[in-house]
Scaffold this motif. Structure first.
Motif, PDB file in Angstrom:
ATOM      1  N   GLU A 241      46.197  46.359  41.632  1.00 34.39           N
ATOM      2  CA  GLU A 241      45.082  45.519  40.793  1.00 34.39           C
ATOM      3  C   GLU A 241      43.698  45.799  41.525  1.00 34.39           C
ATOM      4  OE1 GLU A 241      46.509  41.535  40.986  1.00 34.39           O
ATOM      5  OE2 GLU A 241      47.825  41.557  39.352  1.00 34.39           O
ATOM      6  N   GLU A 242      43.579  45.860  42.762  1.00 32.07           N
ATOM      7  CA  GLU A 242      42.514  46.216  43.526  1.00 32.07           C
ATOM      8  C   GLU A 242      41.911  47.327  43.389  1.00 32.07           C
ATOM      9  OE1 GLU A 242      39.335  45.172  46.052  1.00 32.07           O
ATOM     10  OE2 GLU A 242      40.461  44.198  45.190  1.00 32.07           O
ATOM     11  N   ALA A 243      42.806  48.298  43.227  1.00 30.34           N
ATOM     12  CA  ALA A 243      42.526  49.683  42.971  1.00 30.34           C
ATOM     13  C   ALA A 243      41.906  49.920  41.447  1.00 30.34           C
ATOM     14  CB  ALA A 243      43.810  50.658  43.005  1.00 30.34           C
ATOM     15  N   ALA A 244      42.493  49.068  40.567  1.00 33.38           N
ATOM     16  CA  ALA A 244      42.078  49.251  39.217  1.00 33.38           C
ATOM     17  C   ALA A 244      40.933  48.440  39.156  1.00 33.38           C
ATOM     18  CB  ALA A 244      43.175  48.293  38.314  1.00 33.38           C
ATOM     19  N   ARG A 245      40.543  47.404  40.046  1.00 30.87           N
ATOM     20  CA  ARG A 245      39.322  46.598  39.922  1.00 30.87           C
ATOM     21  C   ARG A 245      38.070  47.482  40.607  1.00 30.87           C
ATOM     22  NH1 ARG A 245      35.883  44.526  43.154  1.00 30.87           N
ATOM     23  NH2 ARG A 245      36.989  44.853  44.953  1.00 30.87           N
ATOM     24  N   ARG A 246      38.422  48.316  41.722  1.00 29.82           N
ATOM     25  CA  ARG A 246      37.589  49.336  42.190  1.00 29.82           C
ATOM     26  C   ARG A 246      37.086  50.444  41.263  1.00 29.82           C
ATOM     27  NH1 ARG A 246      39.804  49.757  48.566  1.00 29.82           N
ATOM     28  NH2 ARG A 246      39.427  47.567  49.147  1.00 29.82           N
ATOM     29  N   GLU A 247      38.198  50.852  40.566  1.00 29.44           N
ATOM     30  CA  GLU A 247      37.993  51.835  39.501  1.00 29.44           C
ATOM     31  C   GLU A 247      37.066  51.534  38.505  1.00 29.44           C
ATOM     32  OE1 GLU A 247      40.338  54.967  37.034  1.00 29.44           O
ATOM     33  OE2 GLU A 247      41.426  53.615  38.112  1.00 29.44           O
ATOM     34  N   ALA A 248      37.407  50.380  38.052  1.00 32.30           N
ATOM     35  CA  ALA A 248      36.615  49.974  37.023  1.00 32.30           C
ATOM     36  C   ALA A 248      35.031  49.514  37.417  1.00 32.30           C
ATOM     37  CB  ALA A 248      37.070  48.500  36.513  1.00 32.30           C
ATOM     38  N   GLU A 249      34.800  48.896  38.652  1.00 31.72           N
ATOM     39  CA  GLU A 249      33.787  48.917  39.090  1.00 31.72           C
ATOM     40  C   GLU A 249      32.783  50.107  39.615  1.00 31.72           C
ATOM     41  OE1 GLU A 249      30.154  47.122  40.919  1.00 31.72           O
ATOM     42  OE2 GLU A 249      31.889  46.128  39.561  1.00 31.72           O
ATOM     43  N   ALA A 250      33.519  51.269  39.847  1.00 28.62           N
ATOM     44  CA  ALA A 250      32.940  52.620  39.978  1.00 28.62           C
ATOM     45  C   ALA A 250      32.530  53.161  38.719  1.00 28.62           C
ATOM     46  CB  ALA A 250      33.939  53.244  40.629  1.00 28.62           C
ATOM     47  N   LYS A 251      33.344  52.984  37.525  1.00 29.19           N
ATOM     48  CA  LYS A 251      33.010  53.294  36.276  1.00 29.19           C
ATOM     49  C   LYS A 251      31.616  52.435  35.833  1.00 29.19           C
ATOM     50  CE  LYS A 251      37.632  54.911  34.660  1.00 29.19           C
ATOM     51  NZ  LYS A 251      38.876  54.646  33.691  1.00 29.19           N
ATOM     52  N   ARG A 252      31.652  51.297  36.093  1.00 31.90           N
ATOM     53  CA  ARG A 252      30.613  50.320  35.717  1.00 31.90           C
ATOM     54  C   ARG A 252      29.339  50.897  36.222  1.00 31.90           C
ATOM     55  NH1 ARG A 252      27.623  46.115  36.807  1.00 31.90           N
ATOM     56  NH2 ARG A 252      28.032  45.867  38.744  1.00 31.90           N
ATOM     57  N   GLN A 253      29.373  51.147  37.727  1.00 30.56           N
ATOM     58  CA  GLN A 253      28.141  51.722  38.301  1.00 30.56           C
ATOM     59  C   GLN A 253      27.880  53.234  37.873  1.00 30.56           C
ATOM     60  OE1 GLN A 253      26.288  50.369  40.265  1.00 30.56           O
ATOM     61  NE2 GLN A 253      27.707  48.370  40.563  1.00 30.56           N
ATOM     62  N   ALA A 254      28.831  53.977  37.539  1.00 27.91           N
ATOM     63  CA  ALA A 254      28.362  55.306  36.984  1.00 27.91           C
ATOM     64  C   ALA A 254      27.554  54.996  35.512  1.00 27.91           C
ATOM     65  CB  ALA A 254      29.805  55.957  36.599  1.00 27.91           C
ATOM     66  N   ARG A 255      28.167  54.282  34.707  1.00 29.04           N
ATOM     67  CA  ARG A 255      27.741  54.016  33.403  1.00 29.04           C
ATOM     68  C   ARG A 255      25.751  53.438  33.587  1.00 29.04           C
ATOM     69  NH1 ARG A 255      32.315  51.380  32.085  1.00 29.04           N
ATOM     70  NH2 ARG A 255      31.559  49.319  32.322  1.00 29.04           N
ATOM     71  N   LEU A 256      25.787  52.573  34.739  1.00 26.19           N
ATOM     72  CA  LEU A 256      24.453  52.134  35.009  1.00 26.19           C
ATOM     73  C   LEU A 256      23.643  53.282  35.472  1.00 26.19           C
ATOM     74  CD1 LEU A 256      25.237  48.554  36.653  1.00 26.19           C
ATOM     75  CD2 LEU A 256      24.287  49.143  34.482  1.00 26.19           C
ATOM     76  N   ALA A 257      24.289  54.315  36.398  1.00 23.04           N
ATOM     77  CA  ALA A 257      23.285  55.333  36.812  1.00 23.04           C
ATOM     78  C   ALA A 257      23.086  56.304  35.652  1.00 23.04           C
ATOM     79  CB  ALA A 257      24.272  56.258  37.932  1.00 23.04           C
TER      80      ALA A 257
END
Length: 411
Positions: A241-257
């Motif tokens: 769950e933590e890995a999935a959360r981090r992956e989702a956060e990374a994707k969100r940051q990538a979208r923002l970038a």
């Protein structure tokens, strides 16, 4: 007659058999034994428990509490109890063989500890108490029989059972059975008496209890194993769950970038579409400034840019790589070198009065710190060093260390 009634009542209450009574006139009266009903008056001794006393007299503990007016099971030494008797009960305590001592189980007692304390083996202790349900769990207040003399199987006579029955059942002579148990007359034994059968060990019972102990141990181990597996499963689930959360956060940051980059590119295209100001280096402002490059396109102006971009502290003049850069105003070179703030190769000129100009992202510079330069003097060439996306000159005007809009100082 009054004395006679008092004697009868007292005998019934104390459960003491009465045989004869002599009246005042000397007449002897034969009395029948009192009905086998009433109470035994018992004085509580140190270490006594309600369960132990009830077991000793083979009555329900609640019956003792009701008859004695007890509100709880706690007893105090010296306290008087009324133990109810029922019809058919023997008038004497159950017989216990010589060399067998009663022991009341205390808190935290274990079978192994009791055996070691009295110098007997667990097998011998089980043989003297074959009704024990477990090797590891003892009930506080229960009474155990300790074989301190002759070792053997301890059995309790059931209704109608005799020594002769036990002799035939276990293959022990009647004489030996009576001698070991201290019985002079075999007919004197009664229901509830404890009889020691010498030479007999309850090995099967002991083995069954050992097997039960091992089964319980295996059950505990299995429960512990399942608990460990469940803990590991939950830990792995949390990790995923933590890995999935981090992956989702990374994707969100990538979208923002990506959004910020798209906004920057859109703004750059808009600024590039603005008319270019060219060949204005021959003009000088009232403040004594001239353009630092002769041919350029302004790609970024001074001030705030997109919502996610840094405040732009100067003006970017896009020009081909190697385009000459000139001093916008006369002054002394303060800095000529590499910037740790993203300007790459850059030059800072001090014009006095707290005013200086900065020239960033040069491909190279041709002046050195401390050197005096005149307005329009060559100081370097356009490049794309430091934090840059293409060849251009980043030009700043600072007053007292604060950036100002360069276009307000240029002609």
């Amino acid at each position: 007659m009054e004395a006679l009634l008092k004697a009868v009542v007292a005998g019934a209450a104390l459960h003491s058999p009465l045989a004869t009574l002599v009246q005042n006139d000397g007449t002897e009266v034969v009395l029948e034994p009192p009905a086998n009903k009433g109470w035994v008056l018992y004085t509580v001794q140190s270490g006594d428990t309600l369960i132990g006393i009830a077991g000793r007299y083979r009555v329900d503990p609640k019956a003792i509490m009701y008859s004695s007016g007890l509100e709880g099971i706690k007893l105090k030494p010296g306290q008087q109890l009324r133990i109810p008797l029922t019809a058919g009960r023997s008038d004497r305590e159950p017989r216990v063989p010589p060399g067998v001592e009663p022991y009341t189980v205390r808190s935290r007692d274990t079978l192994k500890g009791i055996a070691a304390r009295f110098g007997v083996s667990e097998l011998e202790l089980i043989t003297a108490n074959p009704w024990i349900p477990s090797l590891d769990r003892l009930t506080e207040g229960a009474v155990l029989h300790i074989p301190t003399g002759q070792k053997g199987l301890l059995v309790r006579l059931s209704k109608g059972q005799t020594l002769l029955d036990l002799s035939g059942r276990f293959g022990v002579s009647l004489l030996k059975l009576a001698k070991v148990n201290g019985i002079d007359n075999p007919a004197e034994v009664a229901e509830g008496d404890l009889i020691l059968i010498p030479g007999i060990l309850a090995r099967t019972t002991y083995d069954n209890l050992l097997a039960k102990r091992e089964a319980e141990r295996q059950a505990r181990l299995e429960a512990e194993r399942k608990a460990r597996e469940e803990a590991a499963r939950l830990a792995e689930q949390r990790r995923r769950e933590e890995a999935a959360r981090r992956e989702a956060e990374a994707k969100r940051q990538a979208r923002l970038a990506a959004q910020r980059q798209a906004q920057a590119q859109t703004q750059a295209r808009r600024q590039a579409a603005q008319p270019a100001t060219v060949r204005r280096s021959n003009f000088v402002s009232e403040g004594g400034y001239t353009y630092p490059v002769k041919s350029y396109v302004i790609t970024t102006y001074f001030g705030r840019r997109g919502a996610y971009q840094r405040y732009h502290t100067g003006v970017d003049f896009a020009a081909p790589h190697g385009t000459p850069i000139y001093a916008a105003r006369s002054g002394q070179v303060q800095v000529a070198g590499w910037s740790t703030w993203g300007y790459g190769y850059h030059v800072v000129i001090d014009h006095g009065g707290g005013v200086d100009t900065l020239y960033g992202h040069m491909s190279r510079f041709v002046v050195s710190a401390g050197e005096w330069v005149e307005r329009g003097q060559l100081i370097g060439y356009v490049g794309s060093t430091g934090w840059s996306t293409g060849p251009h000159l980043h030009f700043e005007v600072r007053v007292g260390g604060s950036p100002r809009n360069p276009l307000a100082y240029l002609p």
